[in-house]
Every structure is written in C-alpha cells, then in structure tokens.
Design a protein around this motif. Structure first.
Motif, PDB file in Angstrom:
ATOM      1  N   LEU A   9      69.120  62.215 -31.502  1.00 44.20           N
ATOM      2  CA  LEU A   9      68.963  63.614 -31.904  1.00 44.20           C
ATOM      3  C   LEU A   9      67.519  63.905 -32.316  1.00 44.20           C
ATOM      4  O   LEU A   9      66.978  64.971 -31.997  1.00 44.20           O
ATOM      5  CB  LEU A   9      69.920  63.959 -33.044  1.00 44.20           C
ATOM      6  N   ALA A  10      66.891  62.961 -33.015  1.00 41.87           N
ATOM      7  CA  ALA A  10      65.478  63.128 -33.398  1.00 41.87           C
ATOM      8  C   ALA A  10      64.610  63.245 -32.159  1.00 41.87           C
ATOM      9  O   ALA A  10      63.684  64.061 -32.112  1.00 41.87           O
ATOM     10  CB  ALA A  10      65.031  61.957 -34.261  1.00 41.87           C
ATOM     11  N   GLY A  11      64.897  62.451 -31.146  1.00 49.16           N
ATOM     12  CA  GLY A  11      64.137  62.524 -29.899  1.00 49.16           C
ATOM     13  C   GLY A  11      64.312  63.855 -29.201  1.00 49.16           C
ATOM     14  O   GLY A  11      63.350  64.420 -28.672  1.00 49.16           O
ATOM     15  N   LEU A  12      65.521  64.366 -29.199  1.00 42.35           N
ATOM     16  CA  LEU A  12      65.764  65.670 -28.569  1.00 42.35           C
ATOM     17  C   LEU A  12      65.051  66.786 -29.334  1.00 42.35           C
ATOM     18  O   LEU A  12      64.504  67.712 -28.719  1.00 42.35           O
ATOM     19  CB  LEU A  12      67.266  65.941 -28.480  1.00 42.35           C
ATOM     20  N   LEU A  13      65.048  66.687 -30.650  1.00 43.22           N
ATOM     21  CA  LEU A  13      64.324  67.678 -31.438  1.00 43.22           C
ATOM     22  C   LEU A  13      62.818  67.554 -31.226  1.00 43.22           C
ATOM     23  O   LEU A  13      62.098  68.553 -31.285  1.00 43.22           O
ATOM     24  CB  LEU A  13      64.666  67.548 -32.924  1.00 43.22           C
ATOM     25  N   LEU A  37      58.640  74.689 -36.515  1.00 39.08           N
ATOM     26  CA  LEU A  37      58.798  74.082 -37.832  1.00 39.08           C
ATOM     27  C   LEU A  37      60.195  73.500 -38.025  1.00 39.08           C
ATOM     28  O   LEU A  37      60.351  72.411 -38.582  1.00 39.08           O
ATOM     29  CB  LEU A  37      58.487  75.096 -38.932  1.00 39.08           C
ATOM     30  N   ALA A  38      61.207  74.212 -37.557  1.00 36.26           N
ATOM     31  CA  ALA A  38      62.582  73.716 -37.682  1.00 36.26           C
ATOM     32  C   ALA A  38      62.786  72.452 -36.852  1.00 36.26           C
ATOM     33  O   ALA A  38      63.361  71.466 -37.336  1.00 36.26           O
ATOM     34  CB  ALA A  38      63.570  74.800 -37.251  1.00 36.26           C
ATOM     35  N   PHE A  39      62.320  72.472 -35.608  1.00 36.91           N
ATOM     36  CA  PHE A  39      62.468  71.298 -34.742  1.00 36.91           C
ATOM     37  C   PHE A  39      61.687  70.107 -35.300  1.00 36.91           C
ATOM     38  O   PHE A  39      62.185  68.980 -35.314  1.00 36.91           O
ATOM     39  CB  PHE A  39      61.997  71.596 -33.323  1.00 36.91           C
ATOM     40  N   ALA A  40      60.452  70.332 -35.736  1.00 36.95           N
ATOM     41  CA  ALA A  40      59.621  69.234 -36.249  1.00 36.95           C
ATOM     42  C   ALA A  40      60.220  68.641 -37.522  1.00 36.95           C
ATOM     43  O   ALA A  40      60.318  67.420 -37.664  1.00 36.95           O
ATOM     44  CB  ALA A  40      58.199  69.725 -36.501  1.00 36.95           C
ATOM     45  N   THR A  41      60.645  69.496 -38.430  1.00 38.85           N
ATOM     46  CA  THR A  41      61.245  69.025 -39.675  1.00 38.85           C
ATOM     47  C   THR A  41      62.515  68.224 -39.396  1.00 38.85           C
ATOM     48  O   THR A  41      62.711  67.138 -39.940  1.00 38.85           O
ATOM     49  CB  THR A  41      61.557  70.212 -40.607  1.00 38.85           C
ATOM     50  N   GLY A  42      63.362  68.762 -38.532  1.00 39.81           N
ATOM     51  CA  GLY A  42      64.597  68.068 -38.183  1.00 39.81           C
ATOM     52  C   GLY A  42      64.337  66.743 -37.500  1.00 39.81           C
ATOM     53  O   GLY A  42      64.990  65.736 -37.788  1.00 39.81           O
ATOM     54  N   SER A  43      63.366  66.722 -36.609  1.00 38.56           N
ATOM     55  CA  SER A  43      63.054  65.499 -35.882  1.00 38.56           C
ATOM     56  C   SER A  43      62.561  64.402 -36.821  1.00 38.56           C
ATOM     57  O   SER A  43      63.034  63.263 -36.764  1.00 38.56           O
ATOM     58  CB  SER A  43      62.003  65.784 -34.804  1.00 38.56           C
ATOM     59  N   PHE A  44      61.625  64.736 -37.687  1.00 43.86           N
ATOM     60  CA  PHE A  44      61.100  63.727 -38.610  1.00 43.86           C
ATOM     61  C   PHE A  44      62.144  63.300 -39.637  1.00 43.86           C
ATOM     62  O   PHE A  44      62.206  62.131 -40.023  1.00 43.86           O
ATOM     63  CB  PHE A  44      59.824  64.223 -39.291  1.00 43.86           C
ATOM     64  N   PHE A  45      62.972  64.222 -40.064  1.00 40.57           N
ATOM     65  CA  PHE A  45      64.046  63.865 -41.002  1.00 40.57           C
ATOM     66  C   PHE A  45      65.010  62.869 -40.355  1.00 40.57           C
ATOM     67  O   PHE A  45      65.361  61.847 -40.954  1.00 40.57           O
ATOM     68  CB  PHE A  45      64.804  65.124 -41.462  1.00 40.57           C
ATOM     69  N   LEU A  46      65.440  63.176 -39.123  1.00 41.96           N
ATOM     70  CA  LEU A  46      66.378  62.281 -38.450  1.00 41.96           C
ATOM     71  C   LEU A  46      65.734  60.948 -38.087  1.00 41.96           C
ATOM     72  O   LEU A  46      66.392  59.904 -38.132  1.00 41.96           O
ATOM     73  CB  LEU A  46      66.958  62.960 -37.210  1.00 41.96           C
TER      74      LEU A  46
END
Length: 71
Positions: A9-13, A37-46
């Motif tokens: 999921l992080a990769g997809l984001l 910002l939403a995609f980047a935040t989600g990607s790094f969080f995951l």
C-alpha cells in the motif's frame, strides 16, 4: 504478513504522490497539492509501519521498486 500489506500500500501511495507532484505546478494548485500531501504522508506512514516487521533494506527496495514501475 501485515507488514507486506503495509509495504504494498505504501508503494501504491508512492506512485500517487510522485504522479501528482507535477500537477501541483510548484505547489501553486491547491487540490493537487492536497492530494500530494495526503499520498506522501500515507506512503511514509505505511512504510514506517512496514519496517517494524520487514528489514529496512528489503522494505526500501520494494517500496522504491513499486514506485519506479508504477510511475
């Protein structure tokens, strides 16, 4: 197992945030910037969640690979 789900999921984001980066036009467009910002935040969080169970080198290689192929 859940670490791999987080990583995919992080990769997809990552594909999402790298794709929307150009649409922001140097962060002058509000809506694409919010998506970025939403995609980047989600990607790094995951990605952070994934490296709790997957070695960092492996996780980073897979995350980057998904981003490269997807972008």
């Amino acid at each position: 197992m859940i670490g791999w789900v987080y990583l995919i999921l992080a990769g997809l984001l990552e594909v999402g945030f790298t794709s929307t980066l150009k649409l922001t036009e140097n962060f002058t467009k509000v809506v694409p910037t919010l998506f970025f910002l939403a995609f980047a935040t989600g990607s790094f969080f995951l990605l952070t969640k994934a490296i709790e169970t997957i070695p960092l080198g492996t996780a980073y290689a897979v995350w980057t690979g998904i981003g490269v192929v997807g972008t």
